[in-house]
Write a protein that holds these residues in place. Sequence first.
Motif, short mmCIF file in Angstrom:
data_model
loop_
_atom_site.label_atom_id
_atom_site.label_comp_id
_atom_site.label_asym_id
_atom_site.label_seq_id
_atom_site.Cartn_x
_atom_site.Cartn_y
_atom_site.Cartn_z
N MET A 68 0.82 -1.21 0.00
CA MET A 68 0.00 0.00 0.00
C MET A 68 0.85 1.26 0.00
O MET A 68 0.54 2.24 -0.69
CB MET A 68 -0.94 0.00 1.21
CG MET A 68 -2.02 -1.08 1.18
SD MET A 68 -3.09 -0.98 -0.29
CE MET A 68 -2.40 -2.28 -1.34
N ILE B 123 -8.13 -0.97 0.95
CA ILE B 123 -7.24 -1.68 0.03
C ILE B 123 -7.92 -1.90 -1.32
O ILE B 123 -7.31 -1.72 -2.38
CB ILE B 123 -6.79 -3.02 0.64
CG1 ILE B 123 -5.88 -2.77 1.86
CG2 ILE B 123 -6.05 -3.86 -0.40
CD1 ILE B 123 -5.45 -4.03 2.57
N THR C 188 -7.74 1.07 -3.48
CA THR C 188 -6.47 1.28 -4.19
C THR C 188 -6.49 0.58 -5.55
O THR C 188 -5.86 1.04 -6.50
CB THR C 188 -5.25 0.78 -3.38
OG1 THR C 188 -5.29 -0.65 -3.25
CG2 THR C 188 -5.20 1.43 -2.01
N TYR D 46 -3.21 11.27 0.29
CA TYR D 46 -2.73 10.55 1.46
C TYR D 46 -2.98 11.35 2.74
O TYR D 46 -3.43 10.81 3.75
CB TYR D 46 -1.24 10.26 1.30
CG TYR D 46 -0.67 9.32 2.33
CD1 TYR D 46 -0.88 7.95 2.24
CD2 TYR D 46 0.10 9.79 3.39
CE1 TYR D 46 -0.35 7.08 3.17
CE2 TYR D 46 0.64 8.93 4.32
CZ TYR D 46 0.42 7.57 4.21
OH TYR D 46 0.94 6.71 5.16
N GLY E 22 -4.12 -4.75 -4.99
CA GLY E 22 -5.24 -4.27 -4.20
C GLY E 22 -6.35 -5.30 -4.10
O GLY E 22 -6.91 -5.54 -3.03
N SER F 11 -4.55 4.73 0.00
CA SER F 11 -3.30 4.16 0.52
C SER F 11 -2.99 4.60 1.95
O SER F 11 -2.09 4.04 2.58
CB SER F 11 -2.13 4.53 -0.40
OG SER F 11 -2.30 3.93 -1.67
N ASN G 274 2.28 2.39 -3.39
CA ASN G 274 1.42 3.16 -4.30
C ASN G 274 1.77 4.64 -4.33
O ASN G 274 1.56 5.32 -5.34
CB ASN G 274 -0.05 3.01 -3.88
CG ASN G 274 -0.57 1.60 -4.08
OD1 ASN G 274 -0.13 0.89 -4.97
ND2 ASN G 274 -1.50 1.19 -3.24
N ALA H 137 -0.42 -2.53 -9.22
CA ALA H 137 -1.04 -1.90 -8.05
C ALA H 137 -2.50 -2.32 -7.90
O ALA H 137 -2.97 -2.63 -6.80
CB ALA H 137 -0.93 -0.38 -8.15
#
Length: 414
Positions: free
Chosen positions: A28, A88, A91, A64, A179, A118, A31, A175
């Motif tokens: 995570m 998750i 993502t 973030y 996820g 993330s 990312n 990615a």
Amino acid sequence: MSTHYLTTSSQGLGRRLLLLLAVAAGFMVSNIYYGQPLLERIGTDLGIPTAGVGWMVAASQAGYLLGLVLLVPLGDMVDRRALISLQIAATAVGGSVITLAGSQVAVLAGFLLLGLASSVVQTIVAYTAASSTPEQRGGSIGTVTAGVVSGIILARTLAGGMTDLWGWRSVYVLAAAAGVVLAIAVFRVLPREDAGRAGVGYWRAASSVFVLTRRDPVFRVRALITMLLFASFGVLWSGMSLLLSGPAWNLPPSLIGLFGLAGLVGVVAASRAGAAADRGWGQRVTGWSLAALLASWVALSLGEWSLILFIAGIIVLDAAVQAVHVSSQTMIVAGAGESASSIIGSYMVFYSVGSAAGAAAVAPVYDSWGWTGASVLGAGFAVAALAVWGLGRLRSSRTAGRGVARSAQHAGAE
């Protein structure tokens, strides 16, 4: 479900569950860092001017930070298994949007969503802290942080290699796939929790960064140390490419990315620091580590003349940063119980601000005064962090002394 996976605050975390949490946290956090070496490729492919490619990193970091403030505190109120799984899974959506993006607006939206989702990294850390026994808490946080460190360091190298082989979009296919797989694994393995455990309203939890900073002296000192610590960290990792690609060495991006592997030593430091904090040595580890951080800049400052000394400086700096980081997290969540999510989320706001400040400051300083100026800047942040730690220790000693004096007075009166 096998009872081996069950986790409660009384039983602590099983080893296999802890490993899953560390792997999930590593993927995570990756990312956030995949895009840094890919900006030029993405900009060229989508027709984004050079002046605009930086907004992709900004969108990811902004997402973030929003996640830290708005999503991580939810872990104190809802079933963390569901929250972690949903974040998750989100993502995967963010990775898919970036993969399919055909314009600057679409790719920025994808980066924003990917960064927002993330922030689950800190929900995982909070879950780890709340679900560990007091005896294993530091070690458990250290293990998950080791996964985070590995993700940060390996993300750039992996992204660069995949881009050379299959193009930049392949990175975000990975990615998205990670996820999906990890969301299913976490939902199946983590035990279900009761909602409303902390009995705290959402907005009160979301504003905890202000409350904790004002009222909790341990949190305040640790948060300030963290902000300065990661500002110093940001100076190195954002300024390193300026030095290594410049006239002193003229290294290509592929070789510059390999320098990040030296930071893997921080994985060991994170694990050891957590175990030391469990023994009550958190303050001692912090002091020695901050001194090592300052010393690392002596070696780093000689990077224009010696790559060996520069690599040695990277190793020492990264180990020192991770040791302080794990010690701080262990100390601020001690006795927090189900409020761990709000505390960790609030703490990481200072991490994000520090990292951004260091990264933003190093470019103009390097432009004006070269790598020597950048090294002085990084060392200055280290000195400030060491000063905050020293003042915090002095204040704690004085408070303890006054408490002993009052106890003696009461005993004499009796």
